[in-house]
Design a protein around this motif. Structure first.
Motif, PDB file in Angstrom:
ATOM      1  N   ARG A   1      -4.129  -5.540 -12.226  1.00 45.53           N
ATOM      2  CA  ARG A   1      -3.063  -4.539 -12.065  1.00 45.53           C
ATOM      3  C   ARG A   1      -1.722  -5.265 -12.064  1.00 45.53           C
ATOM      4  O   ARG A   1      -1.575  -6.265 -11.363  1.00 45.53           O
ATOM      5  CB  ARG A   1      -3.247  -3.791 -10.742  1.00 45.53           C
TER       6      ARG A   1
ATOM      7  N   GLN B   1       0.737  -4.566 -10.550  1.00 45.16           N
ATOM      8  CA  GLN B   1       1.323  -4.556  -9.206  1.00 45.16           C
ATOM      9  C   GLN B   1       0.896  -5.778  -8.416  1.00 45.16           C
ATOM     10  O   GLN B   1       1.463  -6.074  -7.374  1.00 45.16           O
ATOM     11  CB  GLN B   1       0.877  -3.299  -8.435  1.00 45.16           C
TER      12      GLN B   1
ATOM     13  N   ALA C   1       2.396   4.323  -7.980  1.00 50.05           N
ATOM     14  CA  ALA C   1       2.757   3.576  -6.769  1.00 50.05           C
ATOM     15  C   ALA C   1       2.258   2.149  -6.875  1.00 50.05           C
ATOM     16  O   ALA C   1       1.367   1.847  -7.653  1.00 50.05           O
ATOM     17  CB  ALA C   1       2.156   4.235  -5.536  1.00 50.05           C
ATOM     18  N   ILE C   2       2.845   1.297  -6.069  1.00 51.71           N
ATOM     19  CA  ILE C   2       2.460  -0.109  -6.034  1.00 51.71           C
ATOM     20  C   ILE C   2       0.969  -0.249  -5.734  1.00 51.71           C
ATOM     21  O   ILE C   2       0.295  -1.128  -6.245  1.00 51.71           O
ATOM     22  CB  ILE C   2       3.282  -0.846  -4.936  1.00 51.71           C
ATOM     23  N   TRP C   3       0.451   0.665  -4.878  1.00 51.02           N
ATOM     24  CA  TRP C   3      -0.947   0.506  -4.439  1.00 51.02           C
ATOM     25  C   TRP C   3      -1.922   1.217  -5.358  1.00 51.02           C
ATOM     26  O   TRP C   3      -3.119   1.211  -5.101  1.00 51.02           O
ATOM     27  CB  TRP C   3      -1.090   1.039  -3.010  1.00 51.02           C
ATOM     28  N   ASN C   4      -1.412   1.850  -6.404  1.00 46.92           N
ATOM     29  CA  ASN C   4      -2.309   2.631  -7.255  1.00 46.92           C
ATOM     30  C   ASN C   4      -2.971   1.771  -8.334  1.00 46.92           C
ATOM     31  O   ASN C   4      -2.681   0.584  -8.461  1.00 46.92           O
ATOM     32  CB  ASN C   4      -1.518   3.772  -7.896  1.00 46.92           C
ATOM     33  N   VAL C   5      -3.837   2.437  -9.124  1.00 50.02           N
ATOM     34  CA  VAL C   5      -4.500   1.714 -10.205  1.00 50.02           C
ATOM     35  C   VAL C   5      -3.489   1.363 -11.305  1.00 50.02           C
ATOM     36  O   VAL C   5      -2.361   1.855 -11.294  1.00 50.02           O
ATOM     37  CB  VAL C   5      -5.640   2.552 -10.816  1.00 50.02           C
TER      38      VAL C   5
END
Lengths: 440, 305
Positions: free
Chosen positions: A133, A135, B257-261
């Motif tokens: 990811r 992120q 979001a940062i925490w999403n896939v």
């Protein structure tokens, strides 16, 4: 006529080490056998899993990750020496650029392997790329390490093109394949003005590009830690703290390599006392910057002693890790700075000895950054076997940690047996330059 | 002499109070009918295994592994080792009661584990006792299938009406004076609505429903009614009613979001990443092009000269 003679001696001096001799074979034999022992340790880990290492649920980043951070750190020196010093036009650094670049390439490419040693299922390595990811700092880390390896390779290769031509021309006794490879790699170098211009341009572009990439590689590595909220890692200065620390480790590595090359390859006239003096000064400079960051990193939370920071810091200052912490700070940073301030100490031997302290200190400093934090999670550690609470590396783990160090030395050794360690073409060019100016 | 006396007295007091605590710890005041309860299925290796899984998830963090003495010593009272004599001397019904109701630190698992699961845990706990002989419940578990529950919502009074009957061969009978509980299903576990009630002579029980219970985005709430009858056993019935306040809370993983896939990564982050990679790749392209040029420019020179 005199110049012709001079340039011939230079060429033969700088090509002398490109050959197989007994010392090399023995040295490689020792390295190779030790490496195989370490690889055997790794096969045990492959078979039985990460449980053979001392890492557990709480301290899950141990020697391997400390080692990874160390490798990335050392590799950053390539950027400092070739790009920063090169672009500002610092002349004394140019004969050392190739040594720095070889170290950078060896350490950066091995860093990738170090990460794999920390994977329980290395067969799933590909998933990191497939399911990564953006992120996650880890994906950025992998990207930027790969890019850095490629740029280091190019920055090693481009200035080598003219030298490959020289190798091909002069090393008539070398095996035929070796000469063929030199020929192919020299890309029809003919020293034409256009070719010179192309090389200069390309190196300049890469030298500019490698600066943000190198900052990126170690900043992202630091964010692997700083992007969590754990005491000891939750710091806003982790990026520059890591980068400045990297320069310290890298300078020390280059100095050690310089010393080795100077004596083993008889390069006293090329790697001179002046070079050691300058490198020692550079080491002091970057160490001072690093010391300043250390002061911030420990002084600011140490003044406030917030609940969880206090647990961590007490552990470092007076607790279980105190000996290691103060040794790295004093022997690996403060004392070297003081010692190298004296002119007499900036001679090759003392500088080299101090650098070994700095480099070893740098390794343990990574350990101090990585491990202690994990021993104090925010939620209390409950109902676990005792060996989950305190990290003790196992023998297998130590061997697997030594493997990459050996591999890096092997790569450096082999590279310095097939390419000139001091750029020949550049050295000759510099010899001509004052003349050119004089003629005009 | 005098001092010695004090010491003796103190020891007696301390020992005595320790004993008192110990006795209090062992005494759970379990009603006789609860104490006599038994599992309706026989304990065997497979029920013990299922019980172990439940135990590992819910109990091991405090009690440790039975027989290992590794319970969490920082709690007061210290959770007993469940393979120990004190626990093993209790009846199955006692243990069932303790797990169901709990006491201070020992949580109540009534709303967390089903009856079946609680019995399976007991099966696991008993597997550490070689002398244990199981007493099976005389009660016929097949009878619970005969129970028929209907549930209705009365919008005017905001009440849930539950009717409990059983289809016997002799005809339909109402289950009287049975304990009935109503729950709303939540994200984690069940929320009891109103109090535990008992059915009246017609098998009817009424719960008043709160007006402010959040439902899903249409106001639906999943209601569970649980009936406990001495001869029919425990029976549960589940039905969805539109009785909650419509709540539309987007899930935290709905938006970028940062925490999403990866597919839901923030746009700026994807663009930055792609831009950086593109920049680097184009420089690499330029270098490769340069190297080609380098190779060529030598050829031209050679031809000329």
């Amino acid at each position: 006529m005199l110049d012709q003679l001079k340039s011939d001696t230079i060429t033969s001096d700088l090509l002398r080490h490109i050959r197989l001799n007994k010392a090399f074979i023995i040295w490689m034999g020792v390295l190779g056998i030790s490496f195989l022992v370490c690889i055997y340790a790794y096969t045990i880990q492959l078979r039985d899993g990460l449980g053979v290492a001392g890492i557990r649920d709480y301290v899950s980043w141990g020697l391997y990750i400390s080692n990874f951070v160390f490798f990335v750190a050392v590799s950053l020196i390539g950027m400092l020496m070739t790009a920063v010093l090169g672009l500002i036009g610092i002349k004394w650094a140019s004969p050392l650029a190739r040594i720095a670049e070889i170290i950078a390439l060896a350490f950066a490419s091995v860093a990738g392997l170090v990460i794999i040693s920390d994977m329980g299922r290395p067969d799933r390595l590909l998933y990191v790329f497939i399911h990564g990811r953006v992120q996650s700092p880890i994906v950025w880390d992998i990207t930027v390490v790969t890019i850095y390896i490629i740029i280091s390779l190019l920055l090693l290769y481009l200035p080598l093109i003219p030298d490959f031509k020289i190798c091909y021309d002069k090393l008539e006794k070398a095996p035929k394949i070796q000469r063929t490879i030199y020929k192919i790699l020299s890309l029809n170098w003919n020293n034409t003005p256009e070719q010179q211009k192309i090389i200069k341009n390309s190196i300049r572009v890469l030298a500019i590009l490698i600066i943000p990439v190198a900052f990126g590689i170690h900043t992202v590595t630091s964010w692997l830690f700083a992007n969590t909220s754990r005491a000891g890692w939750d710091s806003t200065i982790f990026g520059p703290y890591f980068v400045s620390g990297a320069f310290v480790a890298g300078c020390a590595a280059v100095i050690i390599a310089m010393y080795f090359y100077r004596y083993n390859y008889k390069l006293k006239d090329y790697i001179t006392d002046m070079h050691f003096d300058k490198m020692a000064k550079l080491l002091v400079l970057v160490s001072l910057v690093y010391l300043y960051f250390n002061l911030n990193e420990f002084m600011v939370p140490g003044y406030k002693m917030k609940k969880f920071d206090a647990i961590h810091l007490n552990e470092l200052f007076t607790g279980a890790h105190a000996l290691l912490f103060w040794s790295t700070q004093l022997l690996g940073l403060v004392l070297p700075i003081i010692i190298l301030l004296f002119k007499q100490m900036r001679k090759p031997l003392p500088v080299m000895v101090v650098s070994i302290f700095v480099l070893v200190g740098a390794w343990f400093k990574r350990y101090i950054i990585v491990v202690p934090t994990q021993e104090h999670p925010y939620l209390p550690i409950q109902n676990v076997p005792l060996n989950f609470k305190f990290y003790t590396p196992t023998l297998i783990e130590i061997l697997i940690t030594i493997a990459p160090i050996l591999l890096a030395i092997i790569i450096i050794t082999i590279l310095s047996k097939v390419i000139p360690i001091i750029p020949i073409h550049e050295t000759l060019e510099e010899l001509e330059e004052p003349e050119k100016v004089g003629n005009k | 002499m005098y001092k010695k006396n004090i010491g003796l007295k103190l020891t007696t007091i301390i020992l005595g109070s320790l004993l008192a605590i110990n006795v209090a710890a062992q005494n759970w005041n379990i009603p006789a009918d609860q104490s006599a309860k038994n599992s309706s299925f026989p304990f065997n290796a497979s029920t013990a295994k299922e019980g172990e899984a439940i135990f590992t998830k819910n109990c091991v963090s405090c009690h440790g592994n039975p027989g290992k003495g590794n319970s969490l010593k920082s709690l007061s009272p210290i959770p007993p080792d469940l393979a120990g004599a004190v626990t093993q001397h209790r009846t199955d019904g006692d243990i069932f009661y303790i797990i169901s109701t709990g006491r201070v630190i020992m949580p109540s698992f009534k709303d967390v584990l089903t009856d079946q699961d609680r019995w399976k845990v007991i099966s696991y706990i008993r597997s550490f006792n070689k002398d244990y002989v199981q007493v099976l419940s005389k009660f016929d578990s097949g009878k619970s299938k005969l129970v028929k529950i209907t549930m209705e919502f009365d919008a005017k009074t905001n009440q849930i009406k539950v009717l409990v009957k059983a289809n016997e061969t002799t005809g339909v009978v109402s289950l009287k004076n049975d304990e009935v509980e109503l729950f709303a299903k939540r994200y984690f576990g069940k929320l009891q609505i109103d109090k535990t009630n008992r059915t009246d002579a017609n098998g009817l029980v009424v719960f008043s429903f709160p007006k402010d219970l959040p439902g899903d985005k249409n106001g639906n709430v999943d209601l569970i009614v649980s009936v406990n009858d001495d001869s029919y056993g425990e029976v549960q019935y589940q039905k969805v009613f539109k009785v909650g306040v419509p709540t539309n809370k987007p899930s935290l993983t709905e938006k970028r979001a940062i925490w999403n896939v990866l597919a839901k990564a923030p746009v700026w982050l994807i663009l930055t990443y792609l831009f950086c990679v593109f920049l680097v790749l184009s420089v690499f392209g330029y270098i490769v092009y340069n190297l080609f040029k380098l190779n060529k420019s030598s050829d031209i020179k050679n031809l000329k000269s």
